[in-house]
Structures are given as structure tokens and as C-alpha cells.
Design a protein around this motif. Structure first.
Motif, PDB file in Angstrom:
ATOM      1  N   HIS A   1     -27.682  -2.938  -0.151  1.00 10.52           N
ATOM      2  CA  HIS A   1     -26.439  -2.884  -0.936  1.00 10.52           C
ATOM      3  C   HIS A   1     -25.339  -3.729  -0.315  1.00 10.52           C
ATOM      4  O   HIS A   1     -24.493  -4.284  -1.019  1.00 10.52           O
ATOM      5  N   LEU A   2     -25.338  -3.856   1.002  1.00  9.21           N
ATOM      6  CA  LEU A   2     -24.321  -4.666   1.670  1.00  9.21           C
ATOM      7  C   LEU A   2     -24.565  -6.152   1.429  1.00  9.21           C
ATOM      8  O   LEU A   2     -23.626  -6.917   1.244  1.00  9.21           O
TER       9      LEU A   2
ATOM     10  N   ALA B   1     -24.448 -11.892  -1.256  1.00 11.85           N
ATOM     11  CA  ALA B   1     -25.612 -12.764  -1.468  1.00 11.85           C
ATOM     12  C   ALA B   1     -26.532 -12.041  -2.447  1.00 11.85           C
ATOM     13  O   ALA B   1     -27.598 -11.538  -2.076  1.00 11.85           O
ATOM     14  N   PRO B   2     -26.118 -11.930  -3.698  1.00 11.18           N
ATOM     15  CA  PRO B   2     -26.869 -11.140  -4.678  1.00 11.18           C
ATOM     16  C   PRO B   2     -28.306 -11.629  -4.845  1.00 11.18           C
ATOM     17  O   PRO B   2     -28.566 -12.822  -4.911  1.00 11.18           O
ATOM     18  N   PHE B   3     -29.218 -10.683  -4.872  1.00  3.39           N
ATOM     19  CA  PHE B   3     -30.634 -10.978  -5.082  1.00  3.39           C
ATOM     20  C   PHE B   3     -31.252  -9.977  -6.053  1.00  3.39           C
ATOM     21  O   PHE B   3     -32.168 -10.308  -6.796  1.00  3.39           O
ATOM     22  N   PHE B   4     -30.744  -8.772  -6.055  1.00  5.31           N
ATOM     23  CA  PHE B   4     -31.329  -7.684  -6.836  1.00  5.31           C
ATOM     24  C   PHE B   4     -31.011  -7.835  -8.329  1.00  5.31           C
ATOM     25  O   PHE B   4     -31.913  -8.001  -9.155  1.00  5.31           O
ATOM     26  N   ASN B   5     -29.738  -7.804  -8.664  1.00  4.13           N
ATOM     27  CA  ASN B   5     -29.329  -7.916 -10.064  1.00  4.13           C
ATOM     28  C   ASN B   5     -29.660  -9.272 -10.681  1.00  4.13           C
ATOM     29  O   ASN B   5     -30.094  -9.325 -11.829  1.00  4.13           O
ATOM     30  N   PRO B   6     -29.485 -10.387  -9.966  1.00  3.39           N
ATOM     31  CA  PRO B   6     -29.869 -11.660 -10.568  1.00  3.39           C
ATOM     32  C   PRO B   6     -31.357 -11.738 -10.919  1.00  3.39           C
ATOM     33  O   PRO B   6     -31.727 -12.292 -11.951  1.00  3.39           O
TER      34      PRO B   6
ATOM     35  N   ALA C   1     -35.122  -1.983  -3.124  1.00  5.40           N
ATOM     36  CA  ALA C   1     -34.921  -2.751  -1.900  1.00  5.40           C
ATOM     37  C   ALA C   1     -34.330  -1.803  -0.875  1.00  5.40           C
ATOM     38  O   ALA C   1     -33.392  -1.075  -1.163  1.00  5.40           O
ATOM     39  N   GLY C   2     -34.897  -1.804   0.297  1.00  5.73           N
ATOM     40  CA  GLY C   2     -34.437  -0.935   1.369  1.00  5.73           C
ATOM     41  C   GLY C   2     -35.505   0.083   1.719  1.00  5.73           C
ATOM     42  O   GLY C   2     -36.245   0.540   0.852  1.00  5.73           O
ATOM     43  N   ASP C   3     -35.591   0.375   2.981  1.00  3.53           N
ATOM     44  CA  ASP C   3     -36.495   1.404   3.473  1.00  3.53           C
ATOM     45  C   ASP C   3     -35.960   1.882   4.820  1.00  3.53           C
ATOM     46  O   ASP C   3     -34.808   1.594   5.160  1.00  3.53           O
ATOM     47  N   SER C   4     -36.772   2.560   5.587  1.00  5.32           N
ATOM     48  CA  SER C   4     -36.298   3.111   6.861  1.00  5.32           C
ATOM     49  C   SER C   4     -35.850   2.020   7.834  1.00  5.32           C
ATOM     50  O   SER C   4     -34.993   2.253   8.681  1.00  5.32           O
TER      51      SER C   4
END
Length: 151
Positions: free
Chosen positions: A97-98, A120-125, A88-91
Motif C-alpha cells: 500500500h505504501l 509507484a502504482p502497480f496494483f490499480n493500473p 500484494a503483500g505477505d508476511s
């Protein structure tokens, strides 16, 4: 030079055959699994939507491909032969991460402070929701490939 272990050449040949048999079965399934995790990440990230940049920045990188610049892992990286990377994340969206971890107030030198943002976790869940099921699927496929290669 003599074999260190009797039959080691034959064992090496059989292990390579198993690897070769597993590759065409596992690689597409790994990408499919990555897409399933990414889909759940996008759904979970909806709660933090402002512009949609974060949701659009969720990418699946297949074996041998390169991750987008500024993705979650801290830069660009090439996925291994049996590896799929979900980032998750790009230019355009460098704040994954925030959102995932939230922010705390921070004092600047001029005396001003930044605001707080709840996590607002989305990645780890998304990973935790899918991990066991996908690991079981990969293990079944791997066992099948090994069985087929050893016959």
C-alpha cells in the motif's frame, strides 16, 4: 404450499443447470484472468524494486483457496465459489500500500520526521489495463455456458 409463481420450480431447476454448466468453464478462466493481472502487476512493480519481496508477494488465490497472511485485503480471506483474488503483500512484504500510494512526511513525537516516497502504482493500473478485456471474455464464456445449459 403452492408455488408463489407458476413454474418457479422449473425456473429454479433451469437456473441451477445454468450455474452447474458455467462452473467448470468459468473457474479455470477466472484463475487464468487473475494470473494475467498478476503478471502485469509484477511488471509494473519492477519500477519500485529494491529487494524483490513485493513482486514475489503478488499472489493469485483461486476459488475456495485462502489468501496469504497480511495480503492487501487486510488479512486472510477465502475466495468465493466464482471469485479469484489477486493480492500484494505477505508476511515478508507488508508495504504494498505504501508503494501503491506513496508516503508523505510525518512528524514523530520526538520531533523527527519520516521521509517521503512518491507513489509507484502497480496494483490499480494492472487492473485497469485488463478489466474491460477480461470482463468481455468472462461475459462471452458465461453466455456460451448459459446457451449450452438451456438447450
Amino acid at each position: 404450499m403452492a408455488d408463489l409463481v407458476q413454474g418457479s420450480k422449473e425456473l429454479t431447476r433451469k437456473l441451477q443447470a445454468m450455474r452447474d454448466a458455467a462452473a467448470p468453464i468459468l473457474r479455470p478462466e477466472l484463475v487464468k484472468a487473475g494470473n494475467e493481472i498478476a503478471a502485469d502487476m509484477r511488471v509494473l512493480a519492477e519500477a519500485s524494486r529494491r529487494t524483490g519481496d513485493l513482486i514475489e508477494s503478488i499472489h493469485v488465490t483461486g476459488p475456495g483457496e485462502t489468501t496469504p497472511p497480511h495480503s492487501t485485503d487486510g488479512g486472510q480471506r477465502v475466495a468465493g465459489e466464482f471469485e479469484v483474488l489477486v493480492t500484494a503483500g505477505d508476511s515478508d512484504a507488508r508495504h504494498a500500500h505504501l508503494v501503491e500510494g506513496g508516503t508523505a512526511p510525518r512528524m514523530h513525537k520526538d520531533g523527527t520526521t519520516t521521509g517521503t516516497m512518491p507513489a509507484a502504482p502497480f496494483f490499480n493500473p494492472a487492473w485497469r489495463l485488463n478489466r474491460k478485456r477480461l470482463e468481455q471474455r468472462m461475459n462471452r464464456l458465461l453466455r456460451r455456458a448459459i446457451r449450452e445449459a438451456s438447450q
